[in-house]
Scaffold this active site. Sequence first.
Site, PDB file in Angstrom:
ATOM      1  N   GLU A  21       0.826  -1.215   0.000  1.00 14.24           N
ATOM      2  CA  GLU A  21       0.000   0.000   0.000  1.00 14.24           C
ATOM      3  C   GLU A  21       0.856   1.259   0.000  1.00 14.24           C
ATOM      4  OE1 GLU A  21      -3.976  -0.691   2.437  1.00 14.24           O
ATOM      5  OE2 GLU A  21      -2.216  -1.331   3.576  1.00 14.24           O
ATOM      6  N   LYS A  98     -10.776   4.975   1.758  1.00 13.19           N
ATOM      7  CA  LYS A  98      -9.859   4.276   0.855  1.00 13.19           C
ATOM      8  C   LYS A  98     -10.734   3.539  -0.151  1.00 13.19           C
ATOM      9  CE  LYS A  98      -5.962   2.378   2.102  1.00 13.19           C
ATOM     10  NZ  LYS A  98      -4.901   1.485   2.611  1.00 13.19           N
TER      11      LYS A  98
END
Length: 120
Positions: A21, A98
């Site tokens: 990520e 997100k």
Amino acid sequence: MGIIKLENIRVTAYHGCLKEETAIGSDYRVDLKVKADLQKSTTSDKLEHTVDYVFLNKVVVEEMATPSALLEHVAKRILDRIFKEDTLITLATIGVSKINPPIGGDVQMVTIELTQKRKN
């Protein structure tokens, strides 16, 4: 009292607990709502008497550019900064989402929401 909302601020950032990520990055959505006394600006028509939404957007973009493991952490940084830099704001709520999170399921987005009140 009045409300100013910035909705669906879209940024790419590098938040997360997984190494991938922070290397690849993800797409995020930020929604910000602030309460402030806007009475003076309704009659003066002057930017200095209101909360400048250009300033709010700038803070969001700048703070989202600094990686955090948790969305809660970046959201709190944004809230702390807007309260520090704009004394008209009395209450703020932020949602940081997100988009398409890597959680092993078909999830459009995951969102954290924080609300903060000005301390006297």
